[in-house]
Scaffold this active site. Sequence first.
Site, mmCIF file in Angstrom:
data_model
loop_
_atom_site.group_PDB
_atom_site.id
_atom_site.type_symbol
_atom_site.label_atom_id
_atom_site.label_comp_id
_atom_site.label_asym_id
_atom_site.label_seq_id
_atom_site.Cartn_x
_atom_site.Cartn_y
_atom_site.Cartn_z
ATOM 1 N N ALA A 91 0.588 -1.209 -0.062
ATOM 2 C CA ALA A 91 0.040 -0.011 0.120
ATOM 3 C C ALA A 91 0.802 1.319 -0.112
ATOM 4 O O ALA A 91 0.528 2.198 0.816
ATOM 5 C CB ALA A 91 -1.029 0.128 1.171
ATOM 6 N N LYS A 92 1.995 1.181 -0.587
ATOM 7 C CA LYS A 92 2.986 2.162 -0.807
ATOM 8 C C LYS A 92 2.548 3.057 -2.412
ATOM 9 O O LYS A 92 2.905 4.088 -2.594
ATOM 10 C CB LYS A 92 4.312 1.825 -0.524
ATOM 11 C CG LYS A 92 4.977 1.528 0.795
ATOM 12 C CD LYS A 92 6.239 1.072 0.712
ATOM 13 C CE LYS A 92 6.522 0.420 2.077
ATOM 14 N NZ LYS A 92 7.871 -0.075 2.398
ATOM 15 N N ALA A 93 1.804 2.134 -3.142
ATOM 16 C CA ALA A 93 1.297 2.534 -4.401
ATOM 17 C C ALA A 93 -0.069 1.950 -4.244
ATOM 18 O O ALA A 93 -0.436 0.845 -3.834
ATOM 19 C CB ALA A 93 2.185 1.912 -5.666
#
Lengths: 305, 305, 305, 305
Positions: D274-276
């Site tokens: 969930a960094k992108a």
Amino acid sequence: MKVKHLEITKNMSISEFMNQLDESGVLGAGRIAHATNLLADSMKDEDTKIFLSLAGPMIPGGLRKVVRDLINQGHVDLIISSGANLTHDLVEAFGGRHYSDIHENDETLQDSGIGRIADIYTKADDFEVFEEEIHKIFAKINEKYDVISIQKFIYEIGLLIDDENSFIRTAAKKNVPIFAPGLIDCMIGLQLWIYSQDHDFTLSAAGDMHYLSDFVYNSKKVTACMLGGGLPKHYTLASNILTGGIDAGIQITLDRSEGGSLSGAPLEEAKSWAKAKKGSNLVTVVGDATVLFPLIVAGALDKIE
Amino acid sequence: MKVKHLEITKNMSISEFMNQLDESGVLGAGRIAHATNLLADSMKDEDTKIFLSLAGPMIPGGLRKVVRDLINQGHVDLIISSGANLTHDLVEAFGGRHYSDIHENDETLQDSGIGRIADIYTKADDFEVFEEEIHKIFAKINEKYDVISIQKFIYEIGLLIDDENSFIRTAAKKNVPIFAPGLIDCMIGLQLWIYSQDHDFTLSAAGDMHYLSDFVYNSKKVTACMLGGGLPKHYTLASNILTGGIDAGIQITLDRSEGGSLSGAPLEEAKSWAKAKKGSNLVTVVGDATVLFPLIVAGALDKIE
Amino acid sequence: MKVKHLEITKNMSISEFMNQLDESGVLGAGRIAHATNLLADSMKDEDTKIFLSLAGPMIPGGLRKVVRDLINQGHVDLIISSGANLTHDLVEAFGGRHYSDIHENDETLQDSGIGRIADIYTKADDFEVFEEEIHKIFAKINEKYDVISIQKFIYEIGLLIDDENSFIRTAAKKNVPIFAPGLIDCMIGLQLWIYSQDHDFTLSAAGDMHYLSDFVYNSKKVTACMLGGGLPKHYTLASNILTGGIDAGIQITLDRSEGGSLSGAPLEEAKSWAKAKKGSNLVTVVGDATVLFPLIVAGALDKIE
Amino acid sequence: MKVKHLEITKNMSISEFMNQLDESGVLGAGRIAHATNLLADSMKDEDTKIFLSLAGPMIPGGLRKVVRDLINQGHVDLIISSGANLTHDLVEAFGGRHYSDIHENDETLQDSGIGRIADIYTKADDFEVFEEEIHKIFAKINEKYDVISIQKFIYEIGLLIDDENSFIRTAAKKNVPIFAPGLIDCMIGLQLWIYSQDHDFTLSAAGDMHYLSDFVYNSKKVTACMLGGGLPKHYTLASNILTGGIDAGIQITLDRSEGGSLSGAPLEEAKSWAKAKKGSNLVTVVGDATVLFPLIVAGALDKIE
């Protein structure tokens, strides 16, 4: 599966080390364990033919006896080699050697007649012997053939040399065919051209396809073991298109995929071309084949009978 | 020197395999043999301190016990780690694990709370436990300190965890300092920031330099063993500038040099900066450290009494 | 020299951009500027012959017209190509195309008859047309020749196709020879073998050496421009051994040197073999040739009157 | 889509060249066109904040004015830099320079006080001026602060230097925050430690997180443009975890993925963490950022009115 951390101890065997890699199962450890298991399974399976491709400096880089032993032990059924690896096998068969620890710049090396392959060195004297000897061999083969296919040509060379460490000779004795579609592009090829200037002797570029296709058709299963990329990798994969592709494949290379060259291409890509079967067992090991292939071979030998 | 071809047999030991690489002496074989001999010599030399830097997924990638054992055996004197490797050590210390063989695309993984590092996987549940536990530890350390340096902070964490497989705990017990100049850039850092929102607790970025410089000054000789590049590699080399540079260095990396990044830079370059001494013994091994470092350690352990 | 920082503005020309790279002079900027200047100087020098080698997916990857235009403009004097680049030129000459933006896994692609080269795709229908057309061409050439060298064979193909975008046809019209020592290892080779099953037609592997060596001897100076490595790179360099090596060389590749394969070898190494002259002007550009070569060509064209 | 072959002519503009790459759409051409379009769209979109990360020798390697201009033109909203890039900006701000074309071995360079970064060189004299000047700046900042966060520290430095080419100064004037979580690991950090030996001055490692998280929360959309990998790449991605990840990302790097290091990791991997965001627009350009980023910037500037 949980990643099991490696436990490294004094006096380990290769077998114990490989088990550790297998139980870790991730990154390079996982890839090498996968390749080792696949190679061992292929060696054990009587229905599987193992094709070995040799690109990059495998023979000058120390794998000459590894390849010879695999042939002798029946673990390799067919070889596809760059011309250079054949040349370097013959250089040693004729008494020459490869050298290390020469620390000169390339212009000085040129003056000294020393050719460099990364940190491996060759000497002009050894190539002079090579030239003399290979012409004698050409003449003998030319007594029997005016036109010859590349595979048969290499086979005939193998019969005429006298060095039990040579993989060309060992392959000839064991009837393991060696293909070299780019043979002309090496010192053997250059000398062959010089020889053919005043002799009637033609090397047929397409002459091997019949034998190769028969070999492929007669193989129930094929595992391709590809060291480096280049023409040998492509030829290995392409020859199997006739039967819908290889059943399993291992490649060891430092090349990468993004530029689209086949050398760095993932083996999965071969599936799209039917050069690898759907569901085939494929693994890419990233690294220097001259050290990782011997490690994998050592691990695989420990896993059979 | 003549290149001696490798002889690979069944039931080899790591020691025999390494001897083969050493006698070949070229390409990857030469590099790995060089690194193994250098590591063994450094382990045996009482005057040499071994600095180990950890960048890339060394701990999640299976080297947690390798690092722990090297500390326990007295073969590592100082560690410089990425924050991530510390985080992943603690995730396991608190009962979490790393996982393999999960074949889902990254969007599905996000939905499942599974983080991916190449083919290594982590689970959100394990990170929840991590968060809970690390806050308890922060609170305990905060009882003693308002301002603390990063090295001392990691040391205090090591004293407060209870997992003999943890390299942080083992380093604390053995008084092997762990530096992590980029600590703030990992889950420990993120949680520390959350903690410090309502607690008076400051991590001093420059607070370790005094201890580190003393350590360097008090080391007669330093061998740096650098797994991966990044901040840990740079900090390792830069800390030795105080005494004119490291005496010996091993780096294992897949990064390359042409873009100029330090991660892929040849160790020779460090000489220009006096981060490596003139005449220092330097070797770069190209490949995946998670498999080549264990191999080199196994080989080195065999070479010490 | 001081590094001058790049100044990038709106509405720049390639020429202005290249000047910026030249004034920076370091890392990739320096390498590309060096290659561009060297290519322009070679184009301008009437005594210099430019040899272009094509390995990797140069033709399917978008460079078909770039190569054709260089031939048409007299900027390339001799080409050494992989078989695949020739095949893909013919696929388009016979009405086929290369495709992008097909996002399926390789097993599905196999079912759909779509071959993949990284993110480039080919269609089985196009290859069927290729097969039909190439056999007609074989038959026409076979009317004139029973034995033919590879270069002459490609030349004859060039005369028989009718597509002004084809670099094979353009080279034939302009009398620019194309060599392909590994021709047998591509779809042309496979079809040739099928054709020769019931026709008397032999492709002579060594048959080109005479012409090639004459060409090299008659070139006052040679600049080799090598896209990718492999057999084409080696053949390009090796053919110049006859005159003491190339005078200048540019290679563009993503391959690296440490494994010892020629594809990733620094051009300096060629000096040791007298494949590059002492004092020759050599530059390696690290990157994807399918985008960097067009950039360099654009820059070089701007530098000639 | 059919691959349209590039047409390269004399006197091309960057804009025309980029259109050619876009219409080809495959391999490097496709990646660069994708990155250029994405950067242009991000520049044009008022709701998008552009985060720029700088690892590797971007500033010494010629991009100092490129970064400065992007800040001045409002095309960069937040920067995450290695310490080294900040140091090298200041070296030039204080009158030093970077140098090329010095061809000496690294031991000789050490004797001459010349530090090397690939083919970029620095001089000890310039670093002496740097040390003198940076201590004056420390003293001025110390008048206002005893404890300071890294971002605020860099901002204060920016206000105190007088070089319009400096990206640190330009960022300060334009209120573009610069983060440098590993600041301590560079010459600024070393001098800061020396300064703090006899001054009460603490750099807070976690002190920036509040500002950074607010910045992320207040950004409707984020496009991350990552030059090189390392800590700056990780920090850039990790800071966006707070809002579910970046909306778009461009990375330019020569690092590869198989060893698992974040530097070479595909951006897709960031989705799992969930960094992108799911569905985010991500592109990796493989190559040397010091030449490809300027090309992409030039192309993007042409696309905004």
